[in-house]
Structures are given as C-alpha cells and as structure tokens.
Design an enzyme around this catalytic site. Sequence first.
Site, PDB file in Angstrom:
ATOM      1  N   TYR A 294       0.896  -1.174   0.271  1.00  0.00           N
ATOM      2  CA  TYR A 294      -0.087  -0.191   0.152  1.00  0.00           C
ATOM      3  C   TYR A 294       0.802   1.320   0.132  1.00  0.00           C
ATOM      4  O   TYR A 294       0.016   2.602  -0.782  1.00  0.00           O
ATOM      5  CB  TYR A 294      -1.479   0.390   1.546  1.00  0.00           C
TER       6      TYR A 294
ATOM      7  N   ASN B 262     -12.694   1.304  -6.173  1.00  0.00           N
ATOM      8  CA  ASN B 262     -11.465   2.670  -6.286  1.00  0.00           C
ATOM      9  C   ASN B 262     -10.909   3.131  -4.468  1.00  0.00           C
ATOM     10  O   ASN B 262     -12.336   3.363  -4.033  1.00  0.00           O
ATOM     11  CB  ASN B 262     -10.970   2.820  -6.676  1.00  0.00           C
TER      12      ASN B 262
ATOM     13  N   ASP C  38      -8.310   5.057  -5.253  1.00  0.00           N
ATOM     14  CA  ASP C  38      -7.441   6.149  -5.130  1.00  0.00           C
ATOM     15  C   ASP C  38      -8.719   7.277  -4.390  1.00  0.00           C
ATOM     16  O   ASP C  38      -9.932   7.241  -4.075  1.00  0.00           O
ATOM     17  CB  ASP C  38      -7.852   6.182  -6.551  1.00  0.00           C
TER      18      ASP C  38
ATOM     19  N   HIS D 262     -14.146  -0.154  -1.116  1.00  0.00           N
ATOM     20  CA  HIS D 262     -13.244  -1.033  -0.450  1.00  0.00           C
ATOM     21  C   HIS D 262     -12.389  -0.053   0.430  1.00  0.00           C
ATOM     22  O   HIS D 262     -11.282  -0.351   0.073  1.00  0.00           O
ATOM     23  CB  HIS D 262     -12.450  -1.435  -2.085  1.00  0.00           C
TER      24      HIS D 262
ATOM     25  N   GLY E  67     -16.246   1.012 -15.950  1.00  0.00           N
ATOM     26  CA  GLY E  67     -14.120   0.985 -15.848  1.00  0.00           C
ATOM     27  C   GLY E  67     -14.039  -0.928 -14.561  1.00  0.00           C
ATOM     28  O   GLY E  67     -13.299  -0.677 -14.365  1.00  0.00           O
TER      29      GLY E  67
ATOM     30  N   GLU F  21     -14.298  -2.077 -23.042  1.00  0.00           N
ATOM     31  CA  GLU F  21     -14.399  -3.520 -23.539  1.00  0.00           C
ATOM     32  C   GLU F  21     -16.041  -4.785 -22.698  1.00  0.00           C
ATOM     33  O   GLU F  21     -16.365  -4.494 -21.298  1.00  0.00           O
ATOM     34  CB  GLU F  21     -13.205  -4.596 -23.489  1.00  0.00           C
TER      35      GLU F  21
HETATM   36  C1  BV8 Z   1     -16.514 -10.358   0.547  1.00  0.00           C
HETATM   37  C2  BV8 Z   1      -9.109  -3.165  -2.599  1.00  0.00           C
HETATM   38  C3  BV8 Z   1     -17.565 -11.725   2.146  1.00  0.00           C
HETATM   39  C4  BV8 Z   1      -8.098  -3.764  -2.410  1.00  0.00           C
HETATM   40  C5  BV8 Z   1     -10.519  -4.781  -3.302  1.00  0.00           C
HETATM   41  C6  BV8 Z   1     -13.911 -17.164  -1.866  1.00  0.00           C
HETATM   42  C7  BV8 Z   1     -12.654 -16.902  -0.934  1.00  0.00           C
HETATM   43  C8  BV8 Z   1     -13.077 -15.620  -0.054  1.00  0.00           C
HETATM   44  C9  BV8 Z   1     -14.022 -14.643  -0.885  1.00  0.00           C
HETATM   45  C10 BV8 Z   1     -14.586 -15.316  -1.886  1.00  0.00           C
HETATM   46  C11 BV8 Z   1     -13.891 -16.211  -2.334  1.00  0.00           C
HETATM   47  N1  BV8 Z   1     -15.003 -16.030  -3.350  1.00  0.00           N
HETATM   48  C12 BV8 Z   1     -15.073 -15.137  -4.062  1.00  0.00           C
HETATM   49  C13 BV8 Z   1     -15.313 -14.621  -2.718  1.00  0.00           C
HETATM   50  C14 BV8 Z   1     -16.133 -13.117  -2.490  1.00  0.00           C
HETATM   51  C15 BV8 Z   1     -14.262 -12.101  -3.156  1.00  0.00           C
HETATM   52  C16 BV8 Z   1     -14.671 -12.265  -4.555  1.00  0.00           C
HETATM   53  O1  BV8 Z   1     -15.392 -12.112  -5.285  1.00  0.00           O
HETATM   54  N2  BV8 Z   1     -12.777 -12.373  -4.829  1.00  0.00           N
HETATM   55  C17 BV8 Z   1     -13.487 -12.409  -6.533  1.00  0.00           C
HETATM   56  C18 BV8 Z   1     -11.578 -12.867  -6.806  1.00  0.00           C
HETATM   57  C19 BV8 Z   1     -13.730 -14.217  -7.102  1.00  0.00           C
HETATM   58  N3  BV8 Z   1     -15.195 -11.284  -2.761  1.00  0.00           N
HETATM   59  C20 BV8 Z   1     -14.229 -10.950  -1.006  1.00  0.00           C
HETATM   60  O2  BV8 Z   1     -13.690 -11.425  -0.767  1.00  0.00           O
HETATM   61  C21 BV8 Z   1     -15.422  -9.529  -0.900  1.00  0.00           C
HETATM   62  N4  BV8 Z   1     -16.082  -9.448   0.131  1.00  0.00           N
HETATM   63  O3  BV8 Z   1     -17.242 -11.147   0.263  1.00  0.00           O
HETATM   64  O4  BV8 Z   1     -16.543 -10.002   2.241  1.00  0.00           O
HETATM   65  C22 BV8 Z   1     -18.791 -11.424   2.961  1.00  0.00           C
HETATM   66  C23 BV8 Z   1     -19.737 -10.907   2.255  1.00  0.00           C
HETATM   67  C24 BV8 Z   1     -20.899 -10.594   2.896  1.00  0.00           C
HETATM   68  C25 BV8 Z   1     -21.369 -10.991   3.934  1.00  0.00           C
HETATM   69  C26 BV8 Z   1     -20.166 -11.159   4.646  1.00  0.00           C
HETATM   70  C27 BV8 Z   1     -19.561 -11.062   4.369  1.00  0.00           C
HETATM   71  C28 BV8 Z   1     -14.414  -8.026  -1.333  1.00  0.00           C
HETATM   72  C29 BV8 Z   1     -13.862  -8.162  -2.012  1.00  0.00           C
HETATM   73  C30 BV8 Z   1     -13.365  -6.449  -1.468  1.00  0.00           C
HETATM   74  C31 BV8 Z   1     -11.593  -6.831  -1.888  1.00  0.00           C
HETATM   75  N5  BV8 Z   1     -11.055  -5.384  -1.608  1.00  0.00           N
HETATM   76  N6  BV8 Z   1     -10.042  -3.429  -2.877  1.00  0.00           N
HETATM   77  C32 BV8 Z   1      -7.173  -3.218  -2.755  1.00  0.00           C
HETATM   78  O5  BV8 Z   1      -7.428  -2.456  -3.534  1.00  0.00           O
HETATM   79  O6  BV8 Z   1      -5.434  -3.072  -2.396  1.00  0.00           O
HETATM   80  S1  BV8 Z   1     -10.923  -5.792  -4.533  1.00  0.00           S
HETATM   81  C33 BV8 Z   1      -9.872  -5.026  -6.323  1.00  0.00           C
HETATM   82  O7  BV8 Z   1      -9.604  -5.843  -6.959  1.00  0.00           O
HETATM   83  C34 BV8 Z   1     -10.646  -3.833  -6.756  1.00  0.00           C
HETATM   84  O8  BV8 Z   1     -11.013  -3.230  -5.664  1.00  0.00           O
HETATM   85  C35 BV8 Z   1     -12.146  -4.600  -7.518  1.00  0.00           C
HETATM   86  O9  BV8 Z   1     -12.919  -4.071  -7.143  1.00  0.00           O
HETATM   87  C36 BV8 Z   1     -11.335  -5.433  -8.013  1.00  0.00           C
HETATM   88  C37 BV8 Z   1     -10.908  -5.092  -9.103  1.00  0.00           C
HETATM   89  O10 BV8 Z   1     -11.755  -5.176 -10.095  1.00  0.00           O
HETATM   90  P1  BV8 Z   1     -11.655  -4.254 -11.211  1.00  0.00           P
HETATM   91  O11 BV8 Z   1     -12.232  -2.894 -10.971  1.00  0.00           O
HETATM   92  O12 BV8 Z   1     -13.109  -4.397 -11.796  1.00  0.00           O
HETATM   93  O13 BV8 Z   1     -10.482  -3.628 -11.971  1.00  0.00           O
HETATM   94  P2  BV8 Z   1     -10.187  -4.365 -13.420  1.00  0.00           P
HETATM   95  O14 BV8 Z   1      -9.021  -4.795 -13.290  1.00  0.00           O
HETATM   96  O15 BV8 Z   1     -10.547  -6.225 -13.045  1.00  0.00           O
HETATM   97  O16 BV8 Z   1     -11.132  -4.237 -13.961  1.00  0.00           O
HETATM   98  C38 BV8 Z   1     -11.102  -3.362 -15.062  1.00  0.00           C
HETATM   99  C39 BV8 Z   1     -11.868  -2.606 -15.892  1.00  0.00           C
HETATM  100  O17 BV8 Z   1     -11.905  -2.078 -16.558  1.00  0.00           O
HETATM  101  C40 BV8 Z   1     -11.681  -4.391 -17.841  1.00  0.00           C
HETATM  102  O18 BV8 Z   1     -12.570  -4.683 -17.918  1.00  0.00           O
HETATM  103  C41 BV8 Z   1     -11.100  -3.002 -18.398  1.00  0.00           C
HETATM  104  O19 BV8 Z   1     -11.661  -3.970 -19.122  1.00  0.00           O
HETATM  105  C42 BV8 Z   1     -11.568  -1.687 -18.619  1.00  0.00           C
HETATM  106  N7  BV8 Z   1     -11.058  -0.972 -18.864  1.00  0.00           N
HETATM  107  C43 BV8 Z   1      -9.566  -0.761 -18.813  1.00  0.00           C
HETATM  108  N8  BV8 Z   1      -9.261   0.454 -19.579  1.00  0.00           N
HETATM  109  C44 BV8 Z   1     -10.071   0.886 -18.777  1.00  0.00           C
HETATM  110  C45 BV8 Z   1     -11.757   0.522 -19.014  1.00  0.00           C
HETATM  111  N9  BV8 Z   1     -12.294   0.404 -18.887  1.00  0.00           N
HETATM  112  C46 BV8 Z   1     -12.569   1.911 -19.464  1.00  0.00           C
HETATM  113  N10 BV8 Z   1     -11.761   2.736 -20.011  1.00  0.00           N
HETATM  114  C47 BV8 Z   1     -10.326   2.384 -19.989  1.00  0.00           C
HETATM  115  N11 BV8 Z   1      -9.396   3.492 -20.363  1.00  0.00           N
END
Ligand code: BV8
Length: 233
Positions: A57, A94, A96, A111, A178, A206
């Site tokens: 971080y 995000n 940021d 988040h 995004g 996309e």
């Molecule tokens: C929860 C902060 C439980 C940290 C983040 C197994 C074990 C444990 C948990 C899980 C599991 N399976 C599933 C889960 C749930 C888990 C989850 O979903 N995991 C995923 C990997 C499967 N989720 C959690 O753990 C969440 N908590 O579930 O709690 C619960 C729920 C209810 C009640 C009680 C308990 C917590 C998740 C939060 C994690 N923290 N961020 C840090 O940043 O260091 S997540 C982090 O990654 C981001 O915050 C964001 O959410 C994620 C990335 O996603 P995106 O933002 O979509 O970014 P990405 O790069 O993927 O995509 C970018 C997009 O932009 C692309 O589509 C691209 O095409 C587009 N793009 C690119 N350039 C442009 C553009 N678009 C427009 N213009 C451009 N120029």
Amino acid sequence: MAKEFRNIVVLTGAGISAESGIKTFRDADGLWENHHVEDVATPEAFQRDPQLVHRFYNERRAYLLDGIEPNAAHRALAKFEAGHTGQFTLVTQNIDDLHQRAGSRNLLPMHGELLKIRCKRSGQLFDCHEPTSPEQPCPCCNQSGNLRPHVVWFGEMPLHMDEIEDALSQCDLFISIGTSGNVYPAAGFYQMAKAVGAHTVELNLEPSNHGSRFDDARYGPATVEVPAFLQSL
Ligand code: BV8
C-alpha cells in the site's frame, strides 16, 4: 435519451482511473511483485507478513500522490451529480481519491481508501499521506501494531453496504463504469438494479463478464464514453 431518470446509481472500478495513469488489476494480470493481489490483499497476508502488505500500500500511495490527477470521466460524473435534481449515488470499488478530488459528493468508497489508515482497536480513521509500517504507533492508543490500511481485503465485508443496497432498491438507472465484474458483491449490483426494473448501462473498454446482461452498453475509453453518455441523459 428521452426518459428522465430520477434515482441514479453509478458503480466504478479500476478502468475509470486507468487514463489517469493508475494500472488496473487486469492490466497487471492481478499481479504485484509476482504476488497475486488476492494473496496480498487479505487479513491472512497481513497477519503473516505485515511488512509486505504495508509495502504494497505504501508503493501505491506514493504513486497516487506523485502527480496522478482525476480525468474527464471523474469530472463528468461530479458535474452531472451537481446538476441532477433526483438521487445520485456513486459507489466506487477504487481506493484512489480521484472521485473525491473531482468533486463527487454522494460517494461510497466500498473497498476503503488508500489515503486513510485505521486503528484496529478503536476503529478511528486517520489521513495518511506517508509510508506506514507495523511498528508505527497509532495516534489514539499510542501503541505499535494497531494500525492497518483502511482498505477492504478479500474475505472482508465491504463498507457502506446498507446505503448501497438502499440506493439500488430505489434506482431507475444503474451505470457500471470501468469494472470487469470479477469481484463480489459489487459484481452483483447490476442484478439488484435489474430486479427493481432499473435501466442498466455498461460503459467499459470492452465487454465485462456480465456485459451482455446490461440493457445498453457503450465500449471505449472512459474519458470518451462517460462524458458522452452523461450528456445524452
Ligand atoms: C466479501 C481493495 C464476504 C484492496 C479490493 C473465496 C474466498 C474468499 C472470498 C471469496 C471467494 N470467492 C469469492 C469470494 C468473494 C470475493 C471475490 O469476489 N473474489 C473474487 C476474486 C472471485 N469478494 C470478497 O472477498 C469481498 N468481500 O465477499 O465478503 C462477505 C460478504 C457478505 C457478507 C459477509 C461477508 C471483498 C472484495 C474486496 C477486495 N478488495 N480492493 C486493494 O485494492 O488492494 S478488490 C479490487 O479488485 C478492486 O477494488 C476491485 O474491486 C477489484 C478489481 O476489479 P475492477 O475494478 O473491475 O478492475 P479490473 O482490473 O478487474 O477491471 C478493469 C476494467 O476496466 C476492465 O474491464 C477493463 O476492460 C476496463 N478498462 C481498462 N481501461 C479502461 C477501462 N474501461 C474504460 N476506460 C478505460 N480506459
């Protein structure tokens, strides 16, 4: 677009900050120094190696504070909100501060925030613009080892969920910007909006995982598609 939308919910992800110079998670294949983000951004990783997680971080905070600015997409959302007479809720994944700096008001950083740290004991938040370390005493308890990034890790409950669900339950327009739709519960918000009959729109570079399920979609860079779409409302 003829219909006047009253209650709007916007969800943003890393893609809206890409053109400001912040790499998305997908760009780096979800990797940081050869670690999977899901392996570093967890309570277990922090327990096991707090120094590594603080460094993760610290690097992102220093990068954000070294000349990164909001872009036209962040600014268009703030401008639209200022002129909108109904409800406008901006939920961001995000950590940021670009939406804040662009002037967004009703903003829910689900988040957490990179520029804040939290005392694990008291829950108090402190602004943070400097590197942090496990030894650093927190300003409230004056003990070391209580401070952690104010960031929601994988497996932790996102913030502001009640307000988010309340806004989704009343919205008539849901705009996803995004985000790849990989991370829950954020990735499921469009379904909650659809369930109450909202019009759903994806603005992304996309198609995301759920792109085909949105009522409308515009693909291209956020700095082009977001201002254009908001002007069409
Ligand atoms: C929860 C902060 C439980 C940290 C983040 C197994 C074990 C444990 C948990 C899980 C599991 N399976 C599933 C889960 C749930 C888990 C989850 O979903 N995991 C995923 C990997 C499967 N989720 C959690 O753990 C969440 N908590 O579930 O709690 C619960 C729920 C209810 C009640 C009680 C308990 C917590 C998740 C939060 C994690 N923290 N961020 C840090 O940043 O260091 S997540 C982090 O990654 C981001 O915050 C964001 O959410 C994620 C990335 O996603 P995106 O933002 O979509 O970014 P990405 O790069 O993927 O995509 C970018 C997009 O932009 C692309 O589509 C691209 O095409 C587009 N793009 C690119 N350039 C442009 C553009 N678009 C427009 N213009 C451009 N120029």
